[in-house]
Design a protein around this motif. Structure first.
Motif, mmCIF file in Angstrom:
data_model
loop_
_atom_site.group_PDB
_atom_site.id
_atom_site.type_symbol
_atom_site.label_atom_id
_atom_site.label_comp_id
_atom_site.label_asym_id
_atom_site.label_seq_id
_atom_site.Cartn_x
_atom_site.Cartn_y
_atom_site.Cartn_z
ATOM 1 N N ALA A 18 0.817 -1.244 0.028
ATOM 2 C CA ALA A 18 -0.035 -0.091 0.009
ATOM 3 C C ALA A 18 0.932 1.337 0.221
ATOM 4 O O ALA A 18 0.433 2.375 -0.061
ATOM 5 N N GLY A 19 2.145 1.224 -0.062
ATOM 6 C CA GLY A 19 3.063 2.387 0.119
ATOM 7 C C GLY A 19 3.533 2.772 1.345
ATOM 8 O O GLY A 19 3.845 3.915 1.479
ATOM 9 N N MET A 41 -3.679 10.043 -0.112
ATOM 10 C CA MET A 41 -3.545 8.684 -0.188
ATOM 11 C C MET A 41 -4.759 8.632 -1.336
ATOM 12 O O MET A 41 -5.867 8.692 -1.208
ATOM 13 N N SER A 42 -4.384 7.561 -2.286
ATOM 14 C CA SER A 42 -5.289 7.150 -3.420
ATOM 15 C C SER A 42 -6.389 6.113 -2.806
ATOM 16 O O SER A 42 -6.342 5.486 -1.797
ATOM 17 N N GLU A 44 -7.136 3.273 -3.928
ATOM 18 C CA GLU A 44 -6.519 2.038 -4.040
ATOM 19 C C GLU A 44 -5.669 1.677 -2.933
ATOM 20 O O GLU A 44 -5.515 0.485 -2.232
ATOM 21 N N SER A 45 -4.782 2.801 -2.414
ATOM 22 C CA SER A 45 -4.272 2.543 -1.193
ATOM 23 C C SER A 45 -4.972 2.544 0.128
ATOM 24 O O SER A 45 -4.510 1.632 0.968
ATOM 25 N N TRP A 46 -5.863 3.234 0.169
ATOM 26 C CA TRP A 46 -6.854 3.018 1.221
ATOM 27 C C TRP A 46 -7.361 1.512 1.359
ATOM 28 O O TRP A 46 -7.595 1.017 2.291
ATOM 29 N N LEU A 49 -4.792 -0.987 2.600
ATOM 30 C CA LEU A 49 -4.689 -0.409 4.100
ATOM 31 C C LEU A 49 -5.815 -1.213 4.697
ATOM 32 O O LEU A 49 -5.399 -2.000 5.613
#
Length: 92
Positions: A18-19, A41-42, A44-46, A49
């Motif tokens: 997720a970066g 945060m994008s 996708e990252s959320w 996460l």
């Protein structure tokens, strides 16, 4: 059932995807995994996460007064079987 160490490793790997950079803190009864979240945060990252956090025993999000955000998750350790619990010849 997976060991605590395996679950922590999987969770930190998922946070990395997720970066995010995870920090692991050991406590007597649980292992806590923390990650500071960036200001932006994008979607996708959320999603990544939340997928990582939901695999843990408990999780949350802390928002500080200055707007900083910290995601945390905890994985409970199995109870220590070495000391009898109160009630097993250990009455007060």
């Amino acid at each position: 059932m997976s060991s605590v160490r395996e679950r922590v490793s999987r969770t930190t790997a998922r946070l990395s995807v997720a970066g995010l950079t995870a920090r692991v803190v050991e406590h007597r009864t649980r292992t806590v995994i923390e990650a500071v979240l960036p200001a932006s945060m994008s979607a996708e990252s959320w999603q990544l996460l939340l997928a990582a956090l939901e695999s843990c025993d408990s999780f949350g999000l802390v928002v500080s007064a200055d707007g900083g955000r910290l995601a945390w998750a905890a994985i409970d350790k199995p109870p220590d079987r070495g000391t009898p619990a109160r009630g097993q010849n250990r009455q007060l």
